[in-house]
Design an enzyme around this catalytic site. Structure first.
Site, PDB file in Angstrom:
ATOM      1  N   GLY A   1      70.076 120.530   7.726  1.00 16.38           N
ATOM      2  CA  GLY A   1      71.330 120.490   8.463  1.00 16.38           C
ATOM      3  C   GLY A   1      71.850 119.097   8.715  1.00 16.38           C
TER       4      GLY A   1
ATOM      5  N   GLU B   1      70.025 121.639  15.736  1.00 11.14           N
ATOM      6  CA  GLU B   1      69.396 122.575  14.815  1.00 11.14           C
ATOM      7  C   GLU B   1      68.064 123.065  15.372  1.00 11.14           C
ATOM      8  OE1 GLU B   1      69.672 121.598  10.579  1.00 11.14           O
ATOM      9  OE2 GLU B   1      67.484 121.622  10.550  1.00 11.14           O
TER      10      GLU B   1
ATOM     11  N   GLY C   1      65.723 116.118  16.050  1.00 14.59           N
ATOM     12  CA  GLY C   1      64.674 117.004  15.585  1.00 14.59           C
ATOM     13  C   GLY C   1      63.343 116.744  16.240  1.00 14.59           C
ATOM     14  N   ILE C   2      62.291 117.027  15.490  1.00  5.74           N
ATOM     15  CA  ILE C   2      60.923 116.867  15.973  1.00  5.74           C
ATOM     16  C   ILE C   2      60.367 115.542  15.459  1.00  5.74           C
ATOM     17  CG2 ILE C   2      59.886 118.032  13.983  1.00  5.74           C
ATOM     18  CD1 ILE C   2      57.837 119.265  15.876  1.00  5.74           C
ATOM     19  N   GLY C   3      59.421 114.994  16.193  1.00  3.20           N
ATOM     20  CA  GLY C   3      58.757 113.794  15.710  1.00  3.20           C
ATOM     21  C   GLY C   3      58.771 112.673  16.734  1.00  3.20           C
TER      22      GLY C   3
ATOM     23  N   ILE D   1      60.097 109.553  16.652  1.00  9.60           N
ATOM     24  CA  ILE D   1      61.337 108.821  16.925  1.00  9.60           C
ATOM     25  C   ILE D   1      62.244 109.596  17.878  1.00  9.60           C
ATOM     26  CG2 ILE D   1      63.475 107.948  15.884  1.00  9.60           C
ATOM     27  CD1 ILE D   1      61.796 106.969  13.523  1.00  9.60           C
TER      28      ILE D   1
END
Length: 423
Positions: free
Chosen positions: A329, A231, A208-210, A212
């Site tokens: 998800g 996702e 995802g985003i971020g 890490i």
């Protein structure tokens, strides 16, 4: 009669008692939502439902509780207060199943507010940076109202719709909601390096985003032939695609193309995906379908958590009983990766909160929900290392998890678990 109207005219289609669906994430149609909010005095019991949305959510003001009730399928920061204030609810649902709630008429949609690119010479618009469940909402809504924005990127996949499918069009010209790329901390860089160490060449990634995910992606520059079936994604993948590290040549689902259901990032990301046939955005019922995810050899799912207990139970949607985000998800991809040939299911998180509290705990907080069960997760990663839980007994899992907890908390975590068991 022209379909082009003002926002104030368009929102007149909403009646008291209606359910309104808002396009999600960076595609949030805030001009329409704000125009609807202006009608608060005329309306009662309008349900506004959506996944996470960017930007201000004026309809979520508790002072407007008699007019609007927020139903979140994934709770964003802009509406989180509504659950405590009483003008909001949370509906737990896997992102893969949300479109089915609309198609099966479990949640009938009266009006869908969407955000699209201008029609091309053939009359086709694009849902741009977010498809998720919006296609199903459009198909099943009684009325569809669209913000038409020249700054919305045109993307390939399921988000192409003809102007004839839209009842009213409202012209706007405003930037798409964006996020700058934040530098990662030393701890996040360590986590990213541990994550990258588990990724083999020819793997397919979900992340995802971020900080890490971006830290992990930054460690993959020497990898070869990676794929992306995720996702959502953000800026971290652009350099890897442009350097041919991510080429999707060995994927099992939609080989040769990046597959996602929405994306959020900087303007650079939106420029990159605009009219780019290498990127396909499809509905979440397809992208998050475990049966399709597992077809990718070496599928690697990388997700995060709020806290994890020492047996591997993952709480990712609440802080105790207080709902914070949503199921999303995570389980779709954790299960898909687990079933993939050579796949790996990873949960990555810092070992402590900003307040210094341990995120590795003997037992989850009272009221906490389990998003990913202890039998699904394979690897838990913190800045202190990798806990391999796959095939391990509970006692072995405790030992693995204690090792990756913050040193200041390790003894208390282990003692707390066994004392409660009476052993």
């Amino acid at each position: 009669m022209s379909k082009y109207v003002t926002a104030a005219e368009a929102v007149q289609v909403v009646k008291s008692g209606d359910r309104v669906y808002l396009h999600a994430a960076a595609a949030a149609p805030t001009i329409l939502a704000d125009a609807l909010t202006e009608r608060a005095a005329e309306l009662r019991n309008v349900e506004v439902c959506h996944l996470h949305t960017e930007g201000e959510a004026r309809y979520a003001n508790p002072a407007l509780a008699e007019s609007f009730h927020v139903n979140s399928f994934f709770i964003g920061a802009n509406v989180r207060h509504t659950l405590k204030a009483g003008n909001g609810s949370y509906t737990p649902v896997f992102l893969s199943e949300l479109p089915h709630l609309f198609r099966k008429n479990v949640l009938p949609i009266d009006v869908a507010f969407i955000h699209v690119s201008p029609p091309d010479q053939h009359g086709y618009c694009s849902l741009g940076v977010s498809v998720e469940a919006t296609v199903a909402a459009i198909e099943n809504a009684k009325t569809v109202v669209a913000q038409v924005n020249p700054r919305m990127p045109r993307t390939f996949g399921d988000g192409i719709l003809h102007v004839s499918e839209i009842d009213y069009l409202v012209e706007v010209d405003q930037p798409i909601f964006s996020h700058s790329v934040e530098p990662f901390t030393a701890e996040e860089e360590k986590i990213g390096a541990f994550v990258a160490s588990l990724i083999d060449d020819k793997s397919t990634l979900q992340m995802g985003i971020g900080s890490i995910p971006n830290a992990a992606l930054s460690k993959l520059t020497n990898h070869k032939d990676l794929g992306l079936h995720t996702e959502m994604f953000s800026d971290g993948v652009i350099d890897l695609i442009e350097s041919d590290v991510i080429n999707c040549n060995y994927k099992g689902t939609l080989r040769g193309r990046v597959l996602a259901t929405f994306l959020v990032g900087s303007q650079r990301l939106y420029d990159f995906v605009d009219n780019n046939p290498f990127i396909e955005l499809k509905e979440s019922s397809m992208v998050n379908d475990t049966a399709r995810i597992r077809k990718n050899p070496k599928m690697v799912a990388i997700n995060s958590a709020i806290e994890v207990d020492v047996t591997g139970q993952v709480c990712a949607d609440s802080i105790g009983a207080r709902m914070y985000s949503g199921v999303g998800g995570q389980m779709d991809f954790i299960r898909g990766a687990s079933l993939s040939e050579g796949g790996k299911a990873i949960i990555a998180l810092p070992s402590i909160t900003k307040k210094g509290e341990s995120r590795i705990v003997p037992f989850l907080k009272q009221g906490a929900g389990v998003v990913t069960t202890r039998s699904h997760v394979h690897h838990i990663i913190t800045e202190n290392g990798i806990a391999d839980l796959y095939g391990k007994t509970l006692k072995q899992r405790v030992a693995e998890m204690v090792k990756i907890a913050h040193p200041n908390h390790q003894e208390a975590i282990e003692r707390g678990y066994y004392e409660l068991l009476g052993c």
